[in-house]
Design an enzyme around this catalytic site. Structure first.
Site, PDB file in Angstrom:
ATOM      1  N   LYS A  59       0.837  -1.213   0.000  1.00 23.07           N
ATOM      2  CA  LYS A  59       0.000   0.000   0.000  1.00 23.07           C
ATOM      3  C   LYS A  59       0.862   1.249   0.000  1.00 23.07           C
ATOM      4  O   LYS A  59       0.510   2.248  -0.632  1.00 23.07           O
ATOM      5  CB  LYS A  59      -0.960  -0.002   1.191  1.00 23.07           C
TER       6      LYS A  59
ATOM      7  N   LYS B 140      -4.943 -10.292  -7.167  1.00 25.84           N
ATOM      8  CA  LYS B 140      -6.203 -10.589  -6.475  1.00 25.84           C
ATOM      9  C   LYS B 140      -7.316  -9.663  -6.964  1.00 25.84           C
ATOM     10  O   LYS B 140      -7.042  -8.526  -7.380  1.00 25.84           O
ATOM     11  CB  LYS B 140      -6.016 -10.506  -4.948  1.00 25.84           C
TER      12      LYS B 140
ATOM     13  N   LYS C 181     -11.562  -4.324  -4.906  1.00 25.22           N
ATOM     14  CA  LYS C 181     -12.501  -3.241  -5.219  1.00 25.22           C
ATOM     15  C   LYS C 181     -11.765  -1.955  -5.570  1.00 25.22           C
ATOM     16  O   LYS C 181     -12.355  -1.019  -6.087  1.00 25.22           O
ATOM     17  CB  LYS C 181     -13.524  -3.052  -4.085  1.00 25.22           C
TER      18      LYS C 181
HETATM   19  P1  TYM Z   1     -11.043  -6.235   3.538  1.00 21.55           P
HETATM   20  O1  TYM Z   1     -12.091  -5.248   3.865  1.00 21.55           O
HETATM   21  O2  TYM Z   1      -9.974  -5.831   2.571  1.00 21.55           O
HETATM   22  O3  TYM Z   1     -11.666  -7.578   2.987  1.00 21.55           O
HETATM   23  C1  TYM Z   1     -12.680  -8.288   3.679  1.00 21.55           C
HETATM   24  C2  TYM Z   1     -12.452  -9.773   3.541  1.00 21.55           C
HETATM   25  O4  TYM Z   1     -12.447 -10.166   2.161  1.00 21.55           O
HETATM   26  C3  TYM Z   1     -11.294 -10.973   1.889  1.00 21.55           C
HETATM   27  N1  TYM Z   1     -10.887 -10.755   0.493  1.00 21.55           N
HETATM   28  C4  TYM Z   1     -10.713 -11.731  -0.415  1.00 21.55           C
HETATM   29  N2  TYM Z   1     -10.841 -13.068  -0.324  1.00 21.55           N
HETATM   30  C5  TYM Z   1     -10.609 -13.800  -1.437  1.00 21.55           C
HETATM   31  N3  TYM Z   1     -10.251 -13.258  -2.629  1.00 21.55           N
HETATM   32  C6  TYM Z   1     -10.103 -11.931  -2.778  1.00 21.55           C
HETATM   33  N4  TYM Z   1      -9.771 -11.411  -3.946  1.00 21.55           N
HETATM   34  C7  TYM Z   1     -10.341 -11.093  -1.623  1.00 21.55           C
HETATM   35  N5  TYM Z   1     -10.287  -9.751  -1.404  1.00 21.55           N
HETATM   36  C8  TYM Z   1     -10.625  -9.568  -0.107  1.00 21.55           C
HETATM   37  C9  TYM Z   1     -10.252 -10.473   2.879  1.00 21.55           C
HETATM   38  O5  TYM Z   1      -9.259 -11.438   3.104  1.00 21.55           O
HETATM   39  C10 TYM Z   1     -11.101 -10.207   4.109  1.00 21.55           C
HETATM   40  O6  TYM Z   1     -11.269 -11.396   4.853  1.00 21.55           O
HETATM   41  N6  TYM Z   1      -8.064  -5.853   7.498  1.00 21.55           N
HETATM   42  C11 TYM Z   1      -9.290  -6.444   7.016  1.00 21.55           C
HETATM   43  C12 TYM Z   1     -10.503  -6.042   7.819  1.00 21.55           C
HETATM   44  C13 TYM Z   1     -10.407  -6.312   9.270  1.00 21.55           C
HETATM   45  C14 TYM Z   1     -10.452  -7.593   9.894  1.00 21.55           C
HETATM   46  C15 TYM Z   1     -10.362  -7.336  11.296  1.00 21.55           C
HETATM   47  C16 TYM Z   1     -10.559  -8.903   9.411  1.00 21.55           C
HETATM   48  C17 TYM Z   1     -10.293  -5.390  10.255  1.00 21.55           C
HETATM   49  N7  TYM Z   1     -10.285  -6.012  11.475  1.00 21.55           N
HETATM   50  C18 TYM Z   1     -10.387  -8.403  12.236  1.00 21.55           C
HETATM   51  C19 TYM Z   1     -10.575  -9.955  10.350  1.00 21.55           C
HETATM   52  C20 TYM Z   1     -10.493  -9.691  11.726  1.00 21.55           C
HETATM   53  C21 TYM Z   1      -9.500  -5.998   5.594  1.00 21.55           C
HETATM   54  O7  TYM Z   1      -9.013  -4.977   5.172  1.00 21.55           O
HETATM   55  O8  TYM Z   1     -10.364  -6.758   4.879  1.00 21.55           O
END
Ligand code: TYM
Length: 336
Positions: A119, A201, A204
């Site tokens: 990032k 990957k 969004k």
């Molecule tokens: P975030 O908001 O980027 O994504 C949410 C969830 O979607 C999964 N994900 C994917 N899985 C498979 N293929 C993909 N292309 C793909 N893109 C996204 C992510 O792995 C995630 O599970 N840091 C986290 C949010 C968070 C969190 C937490 C998660 C904050 N606190 C505590 C678990 C526990 C995040 O940015 O996810």
């Protein structure tokens, strides 16, 4: 949730309100959230609005998207009475525990996080400290609830590992305080790839909207995007190294239909990519259909959504306070 006679395992996860989630978010995480919420576990799901401040969204957008993301979680079929569904910033214990954990995190280990490195390379104009300490807040989200399992996609695995390392260090220094959480990563769907560049990957934040399917895309848009997905010239539906585009579509199809790769190969034996893509598109459209109509219904009932968020925050806060108080006491902070 607190009154169950036999203690169920605790599940926690969160998603950032940085736009409509993609098919990657859905297959990698949200579909598992929904499945896990149906009785076997005590589940807590959060909209991680504090995390999304690291990319400095427009305040009006953040406000709107937070409620939309909350509605998305309920529209998946996650019952807000049987589970705790809340907005992260409504539970101040997350930010409080995050500070305690920061003091148990080494600069070097935070600097090794690949997401931080990616990032900050992509957005050199805004490498803020929040981006750096992001995994510590995520560790606080998880550790506050004595979580057993964290359903996430593959890209969050390293953050889960650092959460465990921080918990272990805190427990060693101050005595046993936090449970060590385990990631829950599905076999298929954990790494859904971009439809246009299947080595990356699905995200969004991809500037090319043809690369991702948004969970709220119109049916016709979903069909178009899948039909224009990048494949290869072999014209044979089989899972193999070097066939990233087809492998990705097979993963998507498998998640939506429950079919194994073997079954998919047999189903499309002798058929071309056109037939296969049509079937994948139809499966995705069908998978998302009930969700989309429920989302539209819920967005017309904002008072219900805010009421649920209020109750969710209150219930989460009560649980979070128990762990926070314990952690504060252990560190030697003076108690009244
Ligand atoms: P975030 O908001 O980027 O994504 C949410 C969830 O979607 C999964 N994900 C994917 N899985 C498979 N293929 C993909 N292309 C793909 N893109 C996204 C992510 O792995 C995630 O599970 N840091 C986290 C949010 C968070 C969190 C937490 C998660 C904050 N606190 C505590 C678990 C526990 C995040 O940015 O996810």
């Amino acid at each position: 949730m607190e009154n169950t006679a036999i203690k169920k395992k605790i599940v926690l996860s969160a998603i950032q309100p940085t736009g409509t989630p993609t098919l990657g978010n859905y297959l990698g995480a949200l579909k598992n959230w929904k499945d896990m919420s149906e009785g076997e576990y005590d589940c807590l799901y959060a909209v991680a609005d504090l995390h999304s401040l690291t990319v400095r969204p427009e305040p009006a957008d953040l406000r709107r998207r937070t409620l939309e993301m909350y509605a998305i979680l309920l529209a998946l079929g996650i019952d807000p009475e049987k589970n705790i569904v809340f907005i992260q910033s409504h539970v101040p214990q997350h930010a409080q525990l995050s500070w305690l954990l920061s003091c148990c995190t080494q600069f070097g280990e935070a600097a090794r996080m690949t997401q931080f490195k990616d990032k900050s390379e992509k957005h050199p104009e805004n490498v803020n400290v929040g981006l750096f300490t992001y995994p510590i807040l995520m560790a606080a989200d998880i550790l506050l609830y004595q979580t057993d399992f964290v359903p996430i996609g593959e890209d969050q695995k390293q953050h889960l590992e650092i959460a465990r390392d921080i918990a272990e260090r805190f427990n060693t220094v101050y005595g046993n305080t936090f449970k060590l959480p385990e990631p829950f990563i599905g076999k298929i769907g954990a790494r859904v790839k971009s439809l246009q560049d299947p080595t990356q990957k699905m995200s969004k934040s991809d500037p090319n909207p043809k690369g991702y399917i948004s969970m709220l895309d119109e049916d016709s848009v979903i069909v178009k995007k899948i039909k224009s997905a990048v494949t290869d010239s072999e014209a044979k539906v089989r899972y193999a190294e070097g066939k990233d585009g087809i492998n990705n579509l097979m993963g998507i199809y498998s998640c939506c239909t429950g079919k194994t790769y073997d079954e998919i190969e047999k189903e499309f034996d002798g058929k071309g990519y056109g037939d296969f893509k049509s079937a994948v598109a139809e499966a995705v459209v069908e998978e998302l259909r009930p969700f989309k109509s429920e989302f539209n219904r819920l967005m017309n009932d904002k008072s219900y959504l805010t009421k649920c968020a209020e109750i969710g925050a209150e219930r989460a806060g009560r649980l979070a306070q128990r762990t926070l108080s314990k952690a504060m006491k252990k560190t030697g902070l003076f108690q009244l």
